[in-house]
Design a protein around this motif. Structure first.
Motif, PDB file in Angstrom:
ATOM      1  N   LEU A 139     -21.830  19.504  30.537  1.00 56.13           N
ATOM      2  CA  LEU A 139     -23.215  19.686  30.118  1.00 56.13           C
ATOM      3  C   LEU A 139     -23.722  18.393  29.493  1.00 56.13           C
ATOM      4  CD1 LEU A 139     -24.866  22.579  28.204  1.00 56.13           C
ATOM      5  CD2 LEU A 139     -24.863  20.310  27.156  1.00 56.13           C
ATOM      6  N   PHE A 140     -24.929  18.012  29.863  1.00 55.67           N
ATOM      7  CA  PHE A 140     -25.625  16.899  29.211  1.00 55.67           C
ATOM      8  C   PHE A 140     -27.027  17.354  28.879  1.00 55.67           C
ATOM      9  CE2 PHE A 140     -28.754  13.468  29.696  1.00 55.67           C
ATOM     10  CZ  PHE A 140     -28.395  12.704  28.599  1.00 55.67           C
ATOM     11  N   GLY A 141     -27.510  17.024  27.668  1.00 51.80           N
ATOM     12  CA  GLY A 141     -28.847  17.467  27.310  1.00 51.80           C
ATOM     13  C   GLY A 141     -29.428  16.686  26.154  1.00 51.80           C
ATOM     14  N   SER A 142     -30.674  17.021  25.838  1.00 53.48           N
ATOM     15  CA  SER A 142     -31.333  16.433  24.681  1.00 53.48           C
ATOM     16  C   SER A 142     -30.598  16.863  23.420  1.00 53.48           C
ATOM     17  CB  SER A 142     -32.791  16.907  24.603  1.00 53.48           C
ATOM     18  OG  SER A 142     -33.499  16.558  25.773  1.00 53.48           O
ATOM     19  N   GLY A 143     -30.556  15.966  22.447  1.00 56.08           N
ATOM     20  CA  GLY A 143     -29.846  16.270  21.220  1.00 56.08           C
ATOM     21  C   GLY A 143     -30.708  17.014  20.231  1.00 56.08           C
ATOM     22  N   GLY A 144     -30.090  17.375  19.094  1.00 57.35           N
ATOM     23  CA  GLY A 144     -30.813  18.058  18.036  1.00 57.35           C
ATOM     24  C   GLY A 144     -31.258  19.446  18.454  1.00 57.35           C
ATOM     25  N   VAL A 145     -32.426  19.862  17.963  1.00 61.37           N
ATOM     26  CA  VAL A 145     -32.923  21.213  18.247  1.00 61.37           C
ATOM     27  C   VAL A 145     -33.499  21.331  19.650  1.00 61.37           C
ATOM     28  CG1 VAL A 145     -33.420  21.666  15.828  1.00 61.37           C
ATOM     29  CG2 VAL A 145     -35.198  20.678  17.274  1.00 61.37           C
ATOM     30  N   MET A 146     -33.771  20.199  20.303  1.00 63.37           N
ATOM     31  CA  MET A 146     -34.368  20.237  21.648  1.00 63.37           C
ATOM     32  C   MET A 146     -33.518  21.053  22.615  1.00 63.37           C
ATOM     33  SD  MET A 146     -37.267  18.474  22.056  1.00 63.37           S
ATOM     34  CE  MET A 146     -37.248  17.794  23.720  1.00 63.37           C
ATOM     35  N   VAL A 147     -32.206  20.885  22.530  1.00 58.55           N
ATOM     36  CA  VAL A 147     -31.335  21.573  23.472  1.00 58.55           C
ATOM     37  C   VAL A 147     -31.380  23.079  23.245  1.00 58.55           C
ATOM     38  CG1 VAL A 147     -29.259  21.412  22.044  1.00 58.55           C
ATOM     39  CG2 VAL A 147     -29.043  21.529  24.531  1.00 58.55           C
ATOM     40  N   GLU A 148     -31.580  23.518  22.002  1.00 59.64           N
ATOM     41  CA  GLU A 148     -31.612  24.945  21.704  1.00 59.64           C
ATOM     42  C   GLU A 148     -32.982  25.547  22.002  1.00 59.64           C
ATOM     43  OE1 GLU A 148     -30.299  25.646  17.738  1.00 59.64           O
ATOM     44  OE2 GLU A 148     -28.586  24.292  17.898  1.00 59.64           O
ATOM     45  N   VAL A 149     -34.040  24.808  21.684  1.00 61.00           N
ATOM     46  CA  VAL A 149     -35.386  25.345  21.847  1.00 61.00           C
ATOM     47  C   VAL A 149     -35.815  25.333  23.310  1.00 61.00           C
ATOM     48  CG1 VAL A 149     -37.808  25.025  21.253  1.00 61.00           C
ATOM     49  CG2 VAL A 149     -36.040  24.686  19.513  1.00 61.00           C
ATOM     50  N   TYR A 150     -35.559  24.226  24.003  1.00 62.63           N
ATOM     51  CA  TYR A 150     -36.068  24.067  25.365  1.00 62.63           C
ATOM     52  C   TYR A 150     -34.999  24.192  26.447  1.00 62.63           C
ATOM     53  CZ  TYR A 150     -40.131  22.290  22.866  1.00 62.63           C
ATOM     54  OH  TYR A 150     -41.204  22.155  22.018  1.00 62.63           O
ATOM     55  N   ASN A 151     -33.747  24.324  26.042  1.00 61.80           N
ATOM     56  CA  ASN A 151     -32.652  24.404  27.008  1.00 61.80           C
ATOM     57  C   ASN A 151     -32.745  23.249  28.007  1.00 61.80           C
ATOM     58  OD1 ASN A 151     -30.306  25.564  28.049  1.00 61.80           O
ATOM     59  ND2 ASN A 151     -31.445  26.711  29.606  1.00 61.80           N
ATOM     60  N   ASP A 152     -32.992  22.062  27.474  1.00 59.25           N
ATOM     61  CA  ASP A 152     -33.207  20.866  28.289  1.00 59.25           C
ATOM     62  C   ASP A 152     -31.857  20.240  28.612  1.00 59.25           C
ATOM     63  OD1 ASP A 152     -34.470  18.780  29.573  1.00 59.25           O
ATOM     64  OD2 ASP A 152     -34.874  17.661  27.719  1.00 59.25           O
ATOM     65  N   VAL A 153     -31.172  20.800  29.627  1.00 56.60           N
ATOM     66  CA  VAL A 153     -29.813  20.371  29.943  1.00 56.60           C
ATOM     67  C   VAL A 153     -29.627  20.228  31.451  1.00 56.60           C
ATOM     68  CG1 VAL A 153     -28.871  21.492  27.891  1.00 56.60           C
ATOM     69  CG2 VAL A 153     -28.914  22.730  30.068  1.00 56.60           C
ATOM     70  N   ALA A 154     -28.580  19.507  31.817  1.00 52.98           N
ATOM     71  CA  ALA A 154     -28.119  19.400  33.195  1.00 52.98           C
ATOM     72  C   ALA A 154     -26.645  19.767  33.222  1.00 52.98           C
ATOM     73  CB  ALA A 154     -28.325  17.978  33.731  1.00 52.98           C
ATOM     74  N   LEU A 155     -26.209  20.423  34.295  1.00 53.72           N
ATOM     75  CA  LEU A 155     -24.832  20.898  34.419  1.00 53.72           C
ATOM     76  C   LEU A 155     -24.210  20.399  35.716  1.00 53.72           C
ATOM     77  CD1 LEU A 155     -25.447  24.623  33.389  1.00 53.72           C
ATOM     78  CD2 LEU A 155     -24.444  22.838  31.943  1.00 53.72           C
ATOM     79  N   ARG A 156     -22.904  20.083  35.664  1.00 53.36           N
ATOM     80  CA  ARG A 156     -22.144  19.718  36.858  1.00 53.36           C
ATOM     81  C   ARG A 156     -20.705  20.184  36.703  1.00 53.36           C
ATOM     82  NH1 ARG A 156     -26.587  18.300  37.847  1.00 53.36           N
ATOM     83  NH2 ARG A 156     -27.339  16.532  39.105  1.00 53.36           N
ATOM     84  N   ARG A 157     -20.091  20.519  37.827  1.00 56.83           N
ATOM     85  CA  ARG A 157     -18.649  20.786  37.808  1.00 56.83           C
ATOM     86  C   ARG A 157     -17.909  19.468  37.625  1.00 56.83           C
ATOM     87  NH1 ARG A 157     -16.714  24.376  42.783  1.00 56.83           N
ATOM     88  NH2 ARG A 157     -14.765  24.085  41.644  1.00 56.83           N
ATOM     89  N   CYS A 158     -16.840  19.524  36.866  1.00 59.32           N
ATOM     90  CA  CYS A 158     -16.017  18.339  36.642  1.00 59.32           C
ATOM     91  C   CYS A 158     -14.996  18.181  37.772  1.00 59.32           C
ATOM     92  CB  CYS A 158     -15.269  18.456  35.320  1.00 59.32           C
ATOM     93  SG  CYS A 158     -16.346  18.541  33.871  1.00 59.32           S
ATOM     94  N   PRO A 159     -14.647  16.930  38.113  1.00 60.86           N
ATOM     95  CA  PRO A 159     -15.127  15.669  37.547  1.00 60.86           C
ATOM     96  C   PRO A 159     -16.388  15.208  38.259  1.00 60.86           C
ATOM     97  CG  PRO A 159     -13.408  15.209  39.128  1.00 60.86           C
ATOM     98  CD  PRO A 159     -13.540  16.720  39.079  1.00 60.86           C
ATOM     99  N   ILE A 160     -17.067  14.230  37.665  1.00 54.08           N
ATOM    100  CA  ILE A 160     -18.266  13.688  38.283  1.00 54.08           C
ATOM    101  C   ILE A 160     -18.100  12.191  38.538  1.00 54.08           C
ATOM    102  CG2 ILE A 160     -19.751  15.386  37.150  1.00 54.08           C
ATOM    103  CD1 ILE A 160     -20.696  13.082  35.296  1.00 54.08           C
ATOM    104  N   THR A 161     -18.959  11.673  39.395  1.00 55.89           N
ATOM    105  CA  THR A 161     -18.992  10.244  39.676  1.00 55.89           C
ATOM    106  C   THR A 161     -20.093   9.584  38.842  1.00 55.89           C
ATOM    107  OG1 THR A 161     -20.590  10.512  41.454  1.00 55.89           O
ATOM    108  CG2 THR A 161     -18.258  10.716  42.048  1.00 55.89           C
ATOM    109  N   ARG A 162     -20.142   8.255  38.906  1.00 54.45           N
ATOM    110  CA  ARG A 162     -21.194   7.548  38.168  1.00 54.45           C
ATOM    111  C   ARG A 162     -22.580   7.939  38.678  1.00 54.45           C
ATOM    112  NH1 ARG A 162     -22.747   3.122  35.264  1.00 54.45           N
ATOM    113  NH2 ARG A 162     -20.626   2.648  34.617  1.00 54.45           N
TER     114      ARG A 162
END
Length: 239
Positions: A139-162
């Motif tokens: 999971l990668f997303g905005s930090g702080g409360v942004m990730v909880e309020v807006y669910n501003d995240v991206a998801l990928r199965r591991c492993p990932i490439t550059r």
């Protein structure tokens, strides 16, 4: 052979980010060097030790309880930020211990961590959850409360490439801040992408042992300065 290291003195391995190194093509270390910076922290067991550590690190500092039984420190009231002098450190030390005992009377209190304040940088969150069917998911997303309020995240199965790491960064709306905003410098996107790749491979190497990894916040510093994990939670299976 996989070795897991807990680089911050005085901090319990169950509650802080760990580094891993394996002799393979992908470097999975999460410690100082090659793009990532380790923030300074000192474990202490008295108010005077806390003041001494703060003076060594340089004000302002942050104080956090060191306990394997108190995982959500903000909710427990055991975090104090931007402490600017010795008097504030002494007061914060006493408040943290009192709040910890009130919040979780049976919790093991190993001491208090005195940490440098990371002043510059953009807050993001990096995490791993282990799905029974999909395996480790990054999971990668905005930090702080942004990730909880807006669910501003991206998801990928591991492993990932550059390239997948770069795509994850581009998906997150709050990541626009990483390119510079209202006079703020552009952030170190190269180091951030490297960190996402390494965390994804670390999750694969520790599969079966790792239950959850949460680095929040990860501070992405200005271009060329790397990233710093300010706080992190590692949950191992069976703990």
């Amino acid at each position: 052979m996989l070795s897991i290291l807990y680089p911050l003195a005085g901090l319990d391995p169950a509650t802080h980010v760990f580094a891993a190194e394996r002799k393979e093509d992908v470097d999975t270390r999460l410690e100082a060097g090659q793009g990532e910076s380790r923030f300074d922290a000192v474990g202490v067991s008295s108010a005077e030790e806390a003041v001494e550590a703060a003076e060594q690190l340089g004000f302002p500092v942050a104080l956090k309880v060191d306990s394997p039984d108190i995982l959500h420190k903000t909710e427990a009231g055991v975090v104090r930020l931007n402490l600017g002098d010795a008097a504030q450190v002494r007061t914060a030390y006493a408040e943290i211990l009192a709040n910890a005992k009130t919040y979780a009377p049976q919790a093991r209190i190993l001491g208090v961590s005195v940490q440098e304040m990371v002043r510059e940088g953009v807050e993001v969150i990096v995490g791993v959850s282990c799905d029974p069917q999909l395996g480790p998911v990054l999971l990668f997303g905005s930090g702080g409360v942004m990730v909880e309020v807006y669910n501003d995240v991206a998801l990928r199965r591991c492993p990932i490439t550059r390239s997948e790491a770069q795509a994850m960064i581009a998906e997150v709306k709050g990541a626009r801040l990483l390119h510079g905003f209202r006079g703020r410098p552009a952030a170190d996107l190269t180091a951030l992408a490297d960190t996402l790749v390494r965390v994804s491979h670390l999750a694969m190497h520790t599969q079966g042992h790792l239950a959850e990894l949460d680095i929040n916040p990860l501070m992405v510093l200005p271009r060329g300065q790397g990233v710093k994990a300010v706080d992190a939670l590692v949950m191992l299976r069976g703990t």
